[in-house]
Enzyme design. Structure first.
Site, short mmCIF file in Angstrom:
data_model
loop_
_atom_site.label_atom_id
_atom_site.label_comp_id
_atom_site.label_asym_id
_atom_site.label_seq_id
_atom_site.Cartn_x
_atom_site.Cartn_y
_atom_site.Cartn_z
N CYS A 38 0.71 -1.16 -0.16
CA CYS A 38 0.05 -0.02 -0.02
C CYS A 38 0.77 1.20 0.09
O CYS A 38 2.09 1.17 0.20
CB CYS A 38 -0.79 0.08 1.30
SG CYS A 38 -1.65 -1.47 1.48
N TYR A 90 9.77 -3.07 -9.41
CA TYR A 90 8.64 -2.81 -9.97
C TYR A 90 7.56 -1.92 -9.22
O TYR A 90 7.02 -1.05 -9.90
CB TYR A 90 7.79 -4.19 -9.99
CG TYR A 90 6.54 -3.91 -10.15
CD1 TYR A 90 5.87 -3.99 -11.53
CD2 TYR A 90 5.45 -4.14 -9.22
CE1 TYR A 90 4.81 -3.74 -11.87
CE2 TYR A 90 4.37 -4.01 -9.36
CZ TYR A 90 3.65 -3.72 -10.84
OH TYR A 90 2.24 -3.56 -11.09
N ASP A 134 11.41 -6.49 -19.76
CA ASP A 134 10.35 -6.26 -18.63
C ASP A 134 11.21 -6.06 -17.42
O ASP A 134 12.38 -6.60 -17.31
CB ASP A 134 9.33 -7.12 -18.93
CG ASP A 134 8.04 -6.59 -18.09
OD1 ASP A 134 8.06 -5.47 -17.47
OD2 ASP A 134 6.99 -7.39 -18.24
N ASP A 135 10.62 -5.75 -16.52
CA ASP A 135 11.03 -5.54 -15.19
C ASP A 135 11.17 -6.81 -14.49
O ASP A 135 12.08 -7.10 -13.76
CB ASP A 135 10.39 -4.53 -14.28
CG ASP A 135 8.99 -4.87 -13.95
OD1 ASP A 135 8.71 -5.74 -12.89
OD2 ASP A 135 8.25 -4.72 -14.66
N CYS A 170 13.23 -4.10 0.85
CA CYS A 170 12.58 -4.81 -0.19
C CYS A 170 13.22 -4.52 -1.45
O CYS A 170 13.19 -3.30 -2.19
CB CYS A 170 10.84 -4.73 -0.35
SG CYS A 170 10.44 -5.49 -1.84
N CYS A 219 6.60 -14.24 -1.51
CA CYS A 219 7.04 -13.23 -0.71
C CYS A 219 6.01 -13.09 0.48
O CYS A 219 4.86 -13.13 0.28
CB CYS A 219 6.67 -11.73 -1.37
SG CYS A 219 6.97 -10.34 -0.50
N CYS A 240 16.40 -7.32 0.78
CA CYS A 240 15.54 -8.46 1.17
C CYS A 240 15.55 -8.90 -0.45
O CYS A 240 15.04 -8.47 -1.28
CB CYS A 240 14.19 -8.30 1.52
SG CYS A 240 13.34 -9.83 1.55
N GLY A 299 -1.57 1.63 -4.88
CA GLY A 299 -2.94 0.88 -4.65
C GLY A 299 -4.05 1.64 -5.20
O GLY A 299 -4.18 2.76 -4.75
N SER A 349 7.63 0.13 -16.07
CA SER A 349 8.69 -0.02 -15.17
C SER A 349 9.94 -0.73 -16.06
O SER A 349 10.99 -0.87 -15.43
CB SER A 349 8.41 -0.80 -13.94
OG SER A 349 7.45 -1.64 -14.07
N ASN A 384 1.11 -0.13 5.73
CA ASN A 384 1.71 -0.95 4.59
C ASN A 384 2.79 -1.95 4.94
O ASN A 384 3.53 -1.59 5.62
CB ASN A 384 2.57 0.32 3.73
CG ASN A 384 3.32 -0.43 2.30
OD1 ASN A 384 2.83 -1.33 2.03
ND2 ASN A 384 4.37 0.15 2.04
N GLY A 385 2.17 -3.10 4.61
CA GLY A 385 3.18 -4.29 4.70
C GLY A 385 2.13 -5.55 5.21
O GLY A 385 1.08 -5.44 4.97
N CYS A 433 12.42 -13.34 -2.63
CA CYS A 433 11.62 -13.72 -3.91
C CYS A 433 12.30 -14.55 -4.84
O CYS A 433 12.32 -15.28 -5.56
CB CYS A 433 10.49 -13.02 -4.53
SG CYS A 433 11.28 -11.32 -4.85
P1 AMP Z 1 3.62 -12.44 -15.28
O1 AMP Z 1 2.81 -11.60 -16.56
O2 AMP Z 1 2.76 -12.84 -14.44
O3 AMP Z 1 4.98 -12.80 -15.94
O4 AMP Z 1 4.27 -10.82 -14.49
C1 AMP Z 1 4.92 -9.94 -15.00
C2 AMP Z 1 4.50 -8.62 -15.21
O5 AMP Z 1 3.79 -8.12 -14.00
C3 AMP Z 1 5.45 -7.52 -15.54
O6 AMP Z 1 5.25 -6.89 -16.37
C4 AMP Z 1 5.52 -6.82 -14.23
O7 AMP Z 1 5.53 -5.20 -14.50
C5 AMP Z 1 4.29 -6.91 -13.40
N1 AMP Z 1 4.44 -7.09 -11.99
C6 AMP Z 1 5.50 -7.72 -11.53
N2 AMP Z 1 5.31 -7.79 -10.07
C7 AMP Z 1 3.91 -7.22 -9.83
C8 AMP Z 1 2.97 -7.21 -8.88
N3 AMP Z 1 3.42 -7.36 -7.64
N4 AMP Z 1 1.86 -6.72 -8.68
C9 AMP Z 1 1.31 -6.32 -10.08
N5 AMP Z 1 2.04 -6.53 -11.24
C10 AMP Z 1 3.54 -6.97 -11.12
#
Ligand code: AMP
Length: 478
Positions: free
Chosen positions: A29, A273, A376-377, A267, A413, A462, A58, A314, A132-133, A465
């Site tokens: 959050c 992200y 991608d991130d 974290c 996580c 941390c 959020g 991201s 938050n947490g 994950c």
């Molecule tokens: P996925 O599509 O399941 O492989 O998730 C990867 C994508 O979800 C990436 O584009 C990230 O930017 C996004 N992402 C990563 N972590 C989260 C999170 N905790 N909540 C929402 N989106 C996320």
């Protein structure tokens, strides 16, 4: 069965939700707080803009509690900050202190019950809290408190904190907060109003972020991220230290270290992200960390290609870093629909795939006939990457080299990032080659853990994950 009220005022409320059992405790959050010696007419406006800047943390619910010299009023509801508050809310409520909260939706039922701030009356007057947490000793604490006749109205771990505060209130504010913080375990950044005082707390490992700033004229601000300080024109003073409590009142800022022997482990996923790139947390710029991750991805494996593109938002800084390190031209290659919220909230796999297409579309002119590096991130379930690679092929990309600007997510996580159950984490089930095949990429590369640490300036974070090593013991099923 609880009634569904779109919006609630005051701290008495009727809650919605007929599905309490499915509520997931974990949540990420955004929190915000303001303290001024004098009553400010614009305090709700400050809260509104502060939360607005934290909206990415959020989108499920938003709430503000304002203290007018100790008299608290809460306004909260389901939806975005811009949907929850009216002009009247912002102009008619004045006060000297305020806390605010935006809640991130997980796959559990979303309900007003979980909307914060939460508050109540106790020995020291009226109080409110925003969290938050995620606590990891919730079940034990709850059982213990219930066996001692405590009554709960929600399933949130935040209400446990309220209960503990009240329990320890006999010896004054400081001992109340210190005792409560020593009892709860997990990740938490908290803002609280106790009467007319503003209090901020960070967990012993500093897993979740919290910083302090000041607006000209002496108004203090607490926020999850520095981007919220910028929005209300507050100057950054410092990050709240892990294991630190700050009590802000007419005497200024009083700091108490309630836990001196814990190791700092913020974290890493905040940088990867969650946070906004224009924020700086614990001395590291989020943008810079992502950019460096991109440069390191190039050092890891030097692929020949015609264009580098990033997945908005991201993945972009890493793509720029990769392009600059490699000399391969960077291009905008994926367009994001600006009106869509983050997609993880979608409950089923089929809907999740559809949601990716609604959110992201490939720019044919940038990739047609080209060898494309796409960054991608992170890769969690593999849904986004698979969908995007399909779109890239349809747009005429000749080769697709997919890169994740974070290491393979293999472990769940326990501290608030909603990264799915282990069985859904693609990297905990398959090898990198198998994943590349599954998502349809010619090659796939993850940032190594070592290079992630380097992009975070080799400070301690941390990395649970990625490596399954957590800063504190997180019992299963809690
Ligand atoms: P996925 O599509 O399941 O492989 O998730 C990867 C994508 O979800 C990436 O584009 C990230 O930017 C996004 N992402 C990563 N972590 C989260 C999170 N905790 N909540 C929402 N989106 C996320």
């Amino acid at each position: 069965i609880y009634r569904d009220f779109k919006k609630t005022r005051g701290i008495t409320m009727i809650m919605e939700d007929n599905n309490l059992a499915e509520d997931k405790m974990e949540e990420e959050c955004g929190i915000f707080g303001v303290y001024s010696k004098e009553v400010r007419d614009d305090i709700m406006g400050l809260g509104y803009y502060g939360l607005f800047a934290l909206q990415h943390r959020g989108q499920e619910s938003a709430g503000l509690t304002v203290s007018n010299m100790g008299v608290l009023e809460t306004i909260k509801g389901m939806g975005l900050v811009s949907e929850v508050f009216t002009d009247k809310d912002l102009t008619e409520n004045k006060g000297n202190a305020l806390i605010g909260h935006v809640r991130y939706s997980t796959t559990g039922s979303s309900s007003l019950m979980n909307a914060q701030p939460l508050g109540g009356y106790f020995m020291l007057g009226q109080f409110a809290i925003a969290h938050n947490g995620n606590l990891v000793n919730t079940a034990t604490l709850r059982r213990q408190l219930e066996s001692e006749s405590a009554v709960f109205q929600t399933t949130t771990d935040t209400e446990l904190i309220l209960n503990l505060l009240s329990r320890y209130s006999r010896n004054g504010i400081k001992s109340m907060i210190v005792n409560t913080m020593k009892t709860i375990k997990g990740s938490f950044a908290l803002v609280m109003l106790i009467g007319d005082k503003l209090i901020g707390v960070r967990d012993p490992n500093g897993i979740r972020p919290l910083c302090l700033g000041k607006i000209n004229g002496g108004t203090y601000v607490l926020a999850s991220e520095t981007c919220a300080l910028d929005t209300v024109d507050a100057k950054f003073i410092r990050d709240i230290e892990p294991g630190e409590i700050v009590i802000i009142d007419s005497d200024g800022v009083d700091s108490i270290k309630y836990e001196k022997n814990s190791s700092k482990a913020p974290c890493s996923f905040e940088y990867i992200y969650f946070a906004r790139p224009d924020s700086t947390m614990d001395g590291i710029s989020v943008y810079e960390a992502r950019y460096q991750a991109g440069r390191k991805l190039w050092e890891q494996s030097k692929i020949e290609a015609d264009v580098v593109i990033g997945v908005p938002d991201s993945g972009i800084p890493a793509a720029i870093g990769y392009a600059e390190a490699s000399g391969i031209p960077y291009s905008v290659g994926i367009i994001k629909n600006k009106y869509i919220a983050r997609t993880f909230i979608v409950p089923s796999q089929e809907l999740r795939e559809r949601a990716v297409a609604a959110k992201l579309n490939v720019l044919k002119a940038a990739v047609n006939g080209k060898r494309v590096v796409v960054i991608d991130d992170s890769l969690v379930r593999g849904t986004t990457s698979k969908k995007l690679i399909n779109q890239l092929r349809n747009a005429g990309a000749k080769e697709i080299h997919f890169k994740s600007a974070s290491p393979a997510v293999k472990f769940p996580c326990y501290f608030g990032i909603d990264t799915a159950h282990r069985s859904e984490l693609i990297a905990s089930q398959m090898t990198t080659e198998e994943i590349a095949k599954q998502i349809g990429a010619d090659t796939l590369d993850y940032l190594s853990i070592n290079n992630l640490e380097k992009s975070l300036c080799d400070k301690k974070y941390c990395l649970g994950c990625f490596n399954g090593v957590y800063p504190i013991y997180a019992p299963m099923g809690e």
